[in-house]
Structures are given as structure tokens and as C-alpha cells.
Write a protein that holds these residues in place. Structure first.
Motif, PDB file in Angstrom:
ATOM      1  N   ARG A 489      -4.786 -11.279 -10.788  1.00 35.50           N
ATOM      2  CA  ARG A 489      -3.922 -10.680  -9.781  1.00 35.50           C
ATOM      3  C   ARG A 489      -4.006  -9.148  -9.833  1.00 35.50           C
ATOM      4  O   ARG A 489      -4.222  -8.544 -10.881  1.00 35.50           O
ATOM      5  CB  ARG A 489      -2.469 -11.103 -10.003  1.00 35.50           C
ATOM      6  CG  ARG A 489      -2.190 -12.578  -9.739  1.00 35.50           C
ATOM      7  CD  ARG A 489      -2.225 -12.893  -8.259  1.00 35.50           C
ATOM      8  NE  ARG A 489      -1.662 -14.216  -7.976  1.00 35.50           N
ATOM      9  CZ  ARG A 489      -1.634 -14.782  -6.778  1.00 35.50           C
ATOM     10  NH1 ARG A 489      -2.146 -14.126  -5.752  1.00 35.50           N
ATOM     11  NH2 ARG A 489      -1.113 -15.982  -6.608  1.00 35.50           N
ATOM     12  N   THR A 490      -3.810  -8.543  -8.629  1.00 34.17           N
ATOM     13  CA  THR A 490      -3.906  -7.077  -8.555  1.00 34.17           C
ATOM     14  C   THR A 490      -2.811  -6.403  -9.366  1.00 34.17           C
ATOM     15  O   THR A 490      -2.992  -5.281  -9.840  1.00 34.17           O
ATOM     16  CB  THR A 490      -3.816  -6.616  -7.088  1.00 34.17           C
ATOM     17  OG1 THR A 490      -2.541  -6.997  -6.550  1.00 34.17           O
ATOM     18  CG2 THR A 490      -4.921  -7.232  -6.253  1.00 34.17           C
ATOM     19  N   TYR A 491      -1.634  -7.068  -9.497  1.00 30.18           N
ATOM     20  CA  TYR A 491      -0.565  -6.418 -10.251  1.00 30.18           C
ATOM     21  C   TYR A 491      -0.890  -6.339 -11.743  1.00 30.18           C
ATOM     22  O   TYR A 491      -0.234  -5.627 -12.482  1.00 30.18           O
ATOM     23  CB  TYR A 491       0.789  -7.112 -10.027  1.00 30.18           C
ATOM     24  CG  TYR A 491       0.854  -8.575 -10.376  1.00 30.18           C
ATOM     25  CD1 TYR A 491       0.849  -9.008 -11.699  1.00 30.18           C
ATOM     26  CD2 TYR A 491       0.973  -9.532  -9.370  1.00 30.18           C
ATOM     27  CE1 TYR A 491       0.937 -10.347 -12.011  1.00 30.18           C
ATOM     28  CE2 TYR A 491       1.065 -10.880  -9.673  1.00 30.18           C
ATOM     29  CZ  TYR A 491       1.049 -11.283 -10.995  1.00 30.18           C
ATOM     30  OH  TYR A 491       1.143 -12.620 -11.317  1.00 30.18           O
ATOM     31  N   HIS A 493      -4.511  -6.116 -12.969  1.00 30.63           N
ATOM     32  CA  HIS A 493      -5.669  -5.253 -13.209  1.00 30.63           C
ATOM     33  C   HIS A 493      -5.648  -3.983 -12.364  1.00 30.63           C
ATOM     34  O   HIS A 493      -6.455  -3.083 -12.567  1.00 30.63           O
ATOM     35  CB  HIS A 493      -6.982  -6.024 -12.972  1.00 30.63           C
ATOM     36  CG  HIS A 493      -7.116  -6.593 -11.582  1.00 30.63           C
ATOM     37  ND1 HIS A 493      -7.364  -5.846 -10.479  1.00 30.63           N
ATOM     38  CD2 HIS A 493      -7.049  -7.891 -11.150  1.00 30.63           C
ATOM     39  CE1 HIS A 493      -7.443  -6.616  -9.413  1.00 30.63           C
ATOM     40  NE2 HIS A 493      -7.247  -7.884  -9.809  1.00 30.63           N
ATOM     41  N   GLY A 495      -6.357  -3.457  -9.175  1.00 24.20           N
ATOM     42  CA  GLY A 495      -7.292  -3.331  -8.061  1.00 24.20           C
ATOM     43  C   GLY A 495      -6.616  -3.569  -6.712  1.00 24.20           C
ATOM     44  O   GLY A 495      -5.423  -3.859  -6.623  1.00 24.20           O
ATOM     45  N   LYS A 496      -7.445  -3.461  -5.626  1.00 22.51           N
ATOM     46  CA  LYS A 496      -6.882  -3.650  -4.285  1.00 22.51           C
ATOM     47  C   LYS A 496      -6.848  -5.112  -3.882  1.00 22.51           C
ATOM     48  O   LYS A 496      -6.077  -5.505  -3.014  1.00 22.51           O
ATOM     49  CB  LYS A 496      -7.685  -2.848  -3.253  1.00 22.51           C
ATOM     50  CG  LYS A 496      -7.393  -1.353  -3.272  1.00 22.51           C
ATOM     51  CD  LYS A 496      -8.077  -0.664  -2.103  1.00 22.51           C
ATOM     52  CE  LYS A 496      -7.616   0.777  -1.992  1.00 22.51           C
ATOM     53  NZ  LYS A 496      -6.209   0.885  -1.612  1.00 22.51           N
ATOM     54  N   ASP A 497      -7.708  -5.938  -4.501  1.00 21.33           N
ATOM     55  CA  ASP A 497      -7.775  -7.343  -4.129  1.00 21.33           C
ATOM     56  C   ASP A 497      -7.753  -8.209  -5.384  1.00 21.33           C
ATOM     57  O   ASP A 497      -8.223  -7.801  -6.457  1.00 21.33           O
ATOM     58  CB  ASP A 497      -9.056  -7.638  -3.330  1.00 21.33           C
ATOM     59  CG  ASP A 497      -9.083  -6.906  -2.009  1.00 21.33           C
ATOM     60  OD1 ASP A 497      -8.226  -7.206  -1.148  1.00 21.33           O
ATOM     61  OD2 ASP A 497      -9.951  -6.030  -1.839  1.00 21.33           O
ATOM     62  N   ASP A 498      -7.212  -9.409  -5.230  1.00 24.45           N
ATOM     63  CA  ASP A 498      -7.235 -10.366  -6.328  1.00 24.45           C
ATOM     64  C   ASP A 498      -8.681 -10.751  -6.641  1.00 24.45           C
ATOM     65  O   ASP A 498      -9.534 -10.815  -5.739  1.00 24.45           O
ATOM     66  CB  ASP A 498      -6.445 -11.622  -5.967  1.00 24.45           C
ATOM     67  CG  ASP A 498      -4.951 -11.370  -5.898  1.00 24.45           C
ATOM     68  OD1 ASP A 498      -4.511 -10.349  -6.443  1.00 24.45           O
ATOM     69  OD2 ASP A 498      -4.234 -12.202  -5.284  1.00 24.45           O
ATOM     70  N   HIS A 515       1.692   0.637 -10.469  1.00 21.48           N
ATOM     71  CA  HIS A 515       0.811   0.179  -9.399  1.00 21.48           C
ATOM     72  C   HIS A 515       1.583  -0.685  -8.392  1.00 21.48           C
ATOM     73  O   HIS A 515       2.445  -1.475  -8.768  1.00 21.48           O
ATOM     74  CB  HIS A 515      -0.347  -0.644  -9.993  1.00 21.48           C
ATOM     75  CG  HIS A 515      -1.239  -1.256  -8.959  1.00 21.48           C
ATOM     76  ND1 HIS A 515      -2.095  -0.512  -8.188  1.00 21.48           N
ATOM     77  CD2 HIS A 515      -1.421  -2.553  -8.588  1.00 21.48           C
ATOM     78  CE1 HIS A 515      -2.760  -1.312  -7.375  1.00 21.48           C
ATOM     79  NE2 HIS A 515      -2.367  -2.570  -7.596  1.00 21.48           N
ATOM     80  N   SER A 517       0.991  -3.615  -5.733  1.00 20.01           N
ATOM     81  CA  SER A 517      -0.027  -4.638  -5.482  1.00 20.01           C
ATOM     82  C   SER A 517      -0.307  -4.796  -3.994  1.00 20.01           C
ATOM     83  O   SER A 517       0.434  -4.300  -3.136  1.00 20.01           O
ATOM     84  CB  SER A 517       0.455  -5.974  -6.047  1.00 20.01           C
ATOM     85  OG  SER A 517       1.482  -6.516  -5.220  1.00 20.01           O
ATOM     86  N   ARG A 577      -5.776  -3.835   4.315  1.00 15.99           N
ATOM     87  CA  ARG A 577      -6.990  -4.207   3.582  1.00 15.99           C
ATOM     88  C   ARG A 577      -8.097  -4.662   4.523  1.00 15.99           C
ATOM     89  O   ARG A 577      -7.842  -5.240   5.571  1.00 15.99           O
ATOM     90  CB  ARG A 577      -6.675  -5.337   2.592  1.00 15.99           C
ATOM     91  CG  ARG A 577      -5.831  -4.924   1.410  1.00 15.99           C
ATOM     92  CD  ARG A 577      -5.492  -6.137   0.558  1.00 15.99           C
ATOM     93  NE  ARG A 577      -4.619  -7.062   1.279  1.00 15.99           N
ATOM     94  CZ  ARG A 577      -4.316  -8.281   0.843  1.00 15.99           C
ATOM     95  NH1 ARG A 577      -4.821  -8.713  -0.290  1.00 15.99           N
ATOM     96  NH2 ARG A 577      -3.512  -9.052   1.546  1.00 15.99           N
TER      97      ARG A 577
END
Length: 737
Positions: A489-491, A493, A495-498, A515, A517, A577
Motif C-alpha cells: 500500500r502507498t501509505y 511505502h 509511492g503514488k500507486d499501490d 505522507h 496516500s 493519478r
């Protein structure tokens, strides 16, 4: 019974005339000064030859009186004298010379080579109205000349109207003519003869000729004389003696309705119809008293017709001018409206873009408050102390290590034994209760509407497995996410996408700073959510966090700024996105209304990709709200002005360095286009109504003035106009303009 009752002939006279008609090889005698060229015909009186004047070459007609027996020389002499007296007028056949003392007697007349009006009407059943009126007028002029000389023709009919080569009619055959002082009756021709003339005791009157010329005009317009039909002809033919036949003729006219075929003829105006009807009046008192009155009415009709273009231009001119003015005024109003609407749209678009920037800044401030909540809650001493105890617990540590050793989140989902062990761990349960207490501060009703509201609060270990979680609403144990790995999940790592659920857990590095998500949708409530995560470093010298603290919230709980325009201007959240999710509507007033009424739907509404490109580029486009297609979304139908603004949030890593970061959210502010244009529409409508009122006023004044002018013109009849046309016969006429 034949039409022509002009001259009664005995059987002997008829036999003599037949013999004379056969003797056509040579003229009966020479006429000094004339060359006789061809035989024309013969009658009761003799023969008629066509010749020419030797001096002038003028064609003439010479009538020889060969048959003296049975001929009324008094009547013949009377006819010739009348012709000589009237020959000064071009509308009467001219007598050029009389050889009354010659043997046989003769008289020379001008040759009219166009045949008779009767011949013309045999070829052309009806004449055009203009041509018929022209011939009628000239007949009346000639007849008026005769009356002025004291001569009544008494036998006007188409056969007695000769047509010159110039189509000029000539009155001929004055055999039945009478002086105005004569008391001797004269019979005319059936259906051209006035009813009172059909009486052997009648006294000649000018009204007879008036009736006859009216009958000729009726014949030229309709193709048949007035009152004539097969039934009337049969009744007259079977009546017997001449007095009885004449009486039957009078009765037929008196008992028949007034002739009306001329009223149905196209091109016959009201005045011309009135002239015909008055000429044919059965009662002589209702008829024109003389032919001059007919000419007066014809002249008056010509004056009216001559004034018609002026009358038409008198009303059409102002109307055309008014129409041109209206067109120009309407064009000016619409052009000014378009120009004003364009300016208003430009101004509204700029104002809307400013509102979008303000909404984005407001939302950024709102997100920042949630960021502070995540930082505050993740650094709470009680929480940190309890988290240390949980992570230090050997059983829990071993369980978490076993879950991570599964390799991927997908594989870890099947480790139910380890998950059950984690759920039953006492230290973990203490942390659960602590999170539940902390979450309660953000879920219970608060008087402060701007206080952050959270949907859940949880913490993961450094590998992404949820250690402890608290929900705003109770969930079954089977759906509790504790013990499940969400490292993809983005929350976790940042990132912008899972990532894929098959991504190796060891290859995923936890985030290093606060961050926000990417938006995701709850499978239970269908509400769009975001998560704010904060790394937890239990030791200051660590490079990677020991845990990740996460709070989730519904996007509908964001407090977007409300517009004073109400439903005419709204703020919407859109997914920014790239990919299939680009342009999905995440938050909308309709979604909020459905959430409050518990009418949540699973449908997804999305802004088209091409329109997204135009909006992100800052273009002024006609925006169509996708939510208008949703159930209950009718209020959002129509065109809108829309402006988009990206949402940025500050980030802070372990080193404490702040900086902006663009999120996956776009704020779209849409303003109803009809609201922008409504002042212009109201102004335009008011101007058009005012203009219409002005036009109607001008039209009313114009028509009133035209009405009085027309009434004044129509109220001036001829001097002796005492005849009123039967209105029942004129109802079918088109009003004379």
C-alpha cells in the motif's frame, strides 16, 4: 325561340333573302368612287359587299337594299339617319356615304374587319378581367355618345358590337334604335334585354341600354349571359305567341335569384362586382339611370385602384421601415448580448479559477491539520511506550517475523494461525484499547465542526504488517485487519500507486516522512478514503522506521469552502493519478447528500480524459458534470464553467526538511453557466419586450390612421350612387385593399 328578335321577317322575305344570298357572283350595281371586291352576306334587306375607296384605299362595307317588299323603309331610313348622326364617335360604326336615290338604294359604312364581339366570345369563352373592363368602358363611351345625341340603341348584344383590328369595339346595327322622345316599343335580344323592355307596350328608356351593357360585361366575365340556362330557354320556346314568350322571359328574371357568377370570378373586385350587379338590377329604379353614371363609377374605381399602390406603400412603407428597424435593433441586442456574455464568461472563468485556487489552498490547510494529527498521535508518549512493549514482546516479534517470512502480502494472507496468535497477544490488546481511546477523540460528535474526523487509526511494523488497529465503527473479528500485511500500500511505502500483492515484502522500504496516500475506495461503504501515514523511529540513530503510524479518513469529511452562490457554484475532488482512475469524482455534494441519507451507490463517475486535459491546461470549456447522470443528479445537469487546481501538501522527513509535494487530488470548482448569463438574458428579454411594445404601438397607430383614410376614401361614392349591392352576394368577395 332564337336569341335574336331584332327584326321580324315574313316567310316571303325569308325566301327572298335566301335567294339573294345565292346571287353573290357580281354586285347588284356599281357604286361611284368605290370598287366592290367580295360578297360578304345577305339578309332580309339585300346584300352586303366589301370594297375599297378608290381615292383613299380605305376598306368599306356597302349595303344594298334589293328586296323592297316586306321591308320597313321607315325603320331602315331611321337606322341610317341615326348612324350618320352618331358616326362622329370612334366607338360607333361610321356611315361614309348614302345612295338613297340610286337603284338599288345603298349606303356605305366603314369596314370593321375584326368580326363581332360574339365571334370573339365563341373562341374565348371568358375574357381576362382587365380586357373585359376595357371593352366594356369603350362600349359605354360609345353608348353614352349615342344617348347624348338622343339615340337609344335598344338592342345592345355581342353580335352588334364589331371589333376593329385594333380590338376597339364599335356599336353597330341601330335597326331597333329609338330617339329619347319616341314612345314606340323596341324589342332587343333575349338575356341581353331588360325585363321591362320585353313588353310590346313598353316605352324606350336609357335603363334598357344600361341593362344590356351590364349583361355584356357579365357575359365576358362568366362565359354566359345572366339568367340564361336550359330550363328558362325551354320555358320561353314552349310559351307560344310572342307576347307569351316575352311574359315568360319577364317572369323568369323576376323569379330567379340575382346573377352571382361574376362574384366568384377571380380578379373581380368589390367595386366592379357592384357595377355589374347594379346594371343587372331587375327594378329599373335600382339600376343606373344612364350610362354616364356607369362611366363615373368606372372612373372612381380607376382612381381607387390608382391610389391602391399609394395606399399599399402608405402602410407597407412604414411596415418595411419598421421591420428593418426591428431586425437591426434585434441584431444589435443579440450582438450586444453575445459580447456581454463573452465578457461575463471571461470574468466568471477568472473568478472561478481564483475560487479553485482558494479551495485548493483551503484543502491543503485542511490536510495539514490531519498531518499534524498523525504526527501528534504517533509521538504520544503512552502510545510510543506501549508500542515499544509490543515490539519487544518475543511472541509478537516472532509472529510478525513469521508473517514477513511468507515472502509476499498475498502469501501472508493465508497465515491464519499467526494472525490469531497476534490478535490474542495481551500486549497487542492493550495497544488496541489505547488506539480506540485516542480514536474516540476524532469520531465522537464535537461542537467544533472543523475538528478532524478519522475513520480508523492503526500501526504497522517495519515490514508492513498491521500490529494494532482501531475502527470508528465495530467490525467482526474476521474482518479485523490486524496480522495482515499491507506493505504494497502507498501509505506504507510512500509511492503514488499501490504495488502488486505479489511484490516481495523484503524489497519494499517503508516511507521516511509524513505522507498522503492515493485515494482508495472502501469495499464495505463504497466511500472514497485517503490515509495519512507517519514513520515512527524509536531510536534517533535509526535510518529506517521501526513502525508506520496511519490514520484514514473519508474524503467527504474534508471541509471544502462553501460558495455564497449555493448550488450554482460547487467544489469537487477529482483523482489526479494517471491511468484508468484519472478523472474519477471522489467527493461531490451529491455524494455527501447520499451519504447522509444512506443511499450510497457503487457506480463510479468520471470526467472524460479529453476534458481533463483541457481543464488541467487551464482552458475555458463547457463542462458537463458526470454526476448529472446519477440517480438524483438532475440538479447538476447543464453547462458549467470549471477550473481545476492541484492540491499540494508539505512533507517532513526525519531530518526535518520541509518541502511541497503534489498530491493525487485535484480541486474542481464549477460555476453554473446559466447563472452567469442570467442577467444578460433578463436584460435582453426586457429589451425585446419593450421593443415589441413599441412596435405594437406604432402598428396600432399606423393601422388606425390607415383605417380612417380608407374609410374616408370609401365614403365618397359617385354623385348618383343610390344603388346598394346585395351584401349577401358580396360576402364571398375578398376585401378590396
Amino acid at each position: 325561340m332564337k336569341e335574336d328578335l331584332t327584326q321580324y321577317q315574313t316567310a316571303g322575305a325569308q325566301s327572298a333573302g335566301k335567294k339573294l344570298s345565292l346571287q353573290s357572283t357580281a354586285p347588284p350595281a356599281d357604286v361611284p368612287g368605290y370598287r366592290l371586291q367580295r360578297f360578304l352576306g345577305a339578309g332580309a334587306f339585300g346584300q352586303v359587299w366589301v370594297g375599297s375607296d378608290l381615292n383613299t384605299g380605305r376598306p368599306v362595307a356597302v349595303k344594298f337594299c334589293l328586296h323592297r317588299g316586306g321591308v320597313n323603309w321607315s325603320l331602315l331610313s331611321h337606322e341610317v339617319k341615326n348612324l350618320v348622326q352618331l358616326s362622329a364617335n370612334r366607338c360607333v360604326v361610321q356611315v361614309l356615304e348614302v345612295g338613297w336615290d340610286a337603284d338599288p338604294p345603298y349606303y356605305v359604312m366603314e369596314w370593321v374587319g375584326g368580326g363581332s364581339l360574339a365571334d370573339l366570345l365563341k373562341v374565348r369563352k371568358e375574357l381576362p378581367v382587365g380586357e373585359a373592363v376595357g371593352i366594356f368602358r369603350k362600349i359605354c363611351v360609345g353608348l353614352n355618345h349615342c344617348h347624348g345625341k338622343g339615340v337609344l340603341h335598344c338592342d345592345i348584344k355581342p353580335a352588334n358590337i364589331l371589333m376593329g383590328e385594333d380590338n376597339e369595339p364599335r356599336l353597330a346595327d341601330f335597326g331597333q334604335s329609338r330617339m329619347t322622345s319616341d314612345q314606340t316599343p323596341a324589342l332587343g335580344t333575349l338575356f341581353y334585354m331588360a325585363p321591362e323592355q320585353a313588353d310590346l307596350e313598353s316605352t324606350p328608356d336609357a335603363c334598357w341600354d344600361v341593362y344590356a351593357v351590364g349583361a355584356i360585361l357579365y357575359r365576358m366575365l362568366t362565359g354566359k349571359p345572366p339568367y340564361r340556362d336550359d330550363r328558362v330557354v325551354d320555358e320561353i320556346d314552349t310559351a307560344g305567341s310572342l307576347p307569351k314568350r316575352l311574359a315568360r322571359y319577364r317572369d323568369a328574371i323576376a323569379q330567379s335569384p340575382p346573377p352571382e357568377l361574376h362574384l366568384q370570378r377571380r380578379g373581380v373586385d368589390r367595386r366592379l362586382a357592384g357595377i355589374v350587379s347594379r346594371c343587372l338590377a331587375v327594378d329599373p329604379q335600382d339600376r343606373y339611370a344612364n350610362v354616364q353614371q356607369i362611366l363615373d363609377d368606372l372612373n372612381h374605381r380607376d382612381e381607387v385602384r390608382a391610389q391602391r399602390p399609394l395606399m399599399i406603400m402608405g402602410i407597407l412603407g412604414p411596415l418595411l421601415l419598421l421591420t428593418a428597424t426591428c431586425i437591426f435593433a434585434a441584431r444589435t441586442i443579440f450582438q450586444a448580448s453575445e459580447s456581454t456574455m463573452s465578457a461575463l464568461r471571461t470574468e466568471a472563468f477568472g473568478s472561478n479559477a481564483l475560487a479553485a485556487r482558494f479551495a485548493a489552498r483551503t484543502l491543503e490547510s485542511e490536510i495539514d491539520r490531519y498531518f499534524r494529527v498523525a504526527r501528534t498521535e504517533s509521538s504520544n508518549q503512552d502510545f510510543v511506550l506501549q508500542l515499544r512493549q509490543v515490539l519487544a514482546d518475543e511472541d509478537i516479534s516472532e509472529t510478525l517475523h513469521s508473517i514477513a517470512q511468507a515472502g509476499t502480502a498475498a502469501a501472508a494472507a493465508d497465515m491464519s494461525r499467526q494472525r490469531e496468535a497476534l490478535l490474542n497477544a495481551p500486549q497487542k490488546q492493550k495497544l488496541d484499547k489505547l488506539l480506540e481511546r485516542r480514536l474516540q477523540d476524532y469520531t465522537s460528535p464535537q461542537p467544533d465542526k472543523r475538528r478532524p474526523r478519522l475513520a480508523s487509526m492503526f500501526v504497522t511494523d517495519s515490514k508492513g504488517t498491521i500490529v494494532s488497529i482501531a475502527y470508528d465503527e465495530p467490525v467482526p473479528r474476521a474482518k479485523n485487519s490486524a496480522g495482515r500485511n499491507y506493505s504494497y500500500r502507498t501509505y506504507f511505502h510512500g509511492g503514488k500507486d499501490d504495488l502488486s500483492v505479489d511484490t516481495a515484502i523484503d524489497s519494499i522500504t517503508p516511507l521516511a516522512g509524513t505522507h498522503l496516500s492515493a485515494p482508495f475506495r472502501s469495499t464495505a461503504t463504497f466511500l472514497w478514503k485517503v490515509a495519512i501515514s507517519q514513520p515512527i523511529f524509536l531510536d534517533d540513530d535509526q535510518r529506517q522506521p521501526n513502525a508506520v503510524f496511519v490514520v484514514t479518513l473519508n474524503l467527504g469529511d474534508f471541509q471544502l469552502p462553501a460558495s455564497e452562490e449555493g448550488a450554482n457554484q460547487i467544489a469537487v475532488l477529482v483523482d489526479a493519478r494517471d491511468g484508468a482512475q484519472r478523472g474519477i469524482v471522489l467527493q461531490h455534494p451529491l455524494m455527501d447528500a447520499r451519504r447522509r441519507s444512506d443511499k450510497r451507490g457503487s457506480d463510479i463517475y468520471q470526467v472524460p480524459a479529453e476534458l481533463m486535459d483541457q481543464l488541467i491546461a487551464g482552458g475555458d470549456v463547457d463542462y458537463l458534470d458526470p454526476m448529472a447522470e446519477a440517480d438524483g443528479g438532475e440538479a447538476f445537469a447543464g453547462h458549467w464553467i470549471a477550473a481545476m487546481q492541484p492540491v499540494s501538501v508539505p512533507i517532513q522527513d526525519k531530518s526535518g526538511i520541509d518541502g511541497p509535494e503534489t498530491t493525487d487530488l485535484l480541486v474542481l470548482v464549477q460555476y453554473r453557466l446559466a447563472k452567469v448569463f442570467s442577467p444578460v438574458g433578463e436584460m435582453r428579454t426586457q429589451l425585446l419586450w419593450e421593443g415589441a411594445a413599441g412596435v405594437l404601438s406604432i402598428l396600432l397607430v399606423t393601422f388606425v390612421l390607415w383605417y380612417f383614410v380608407r374609410r374616408d376614401r370609401d365614403s365618397r361614392p359617385s354623385d348618383d350612387d343610390k344603388f346598394a349591392v346585395d351584401t349577401s352576394l358580396l360576402e364571398t368577395l375578398t376585401a378590396d385593399s
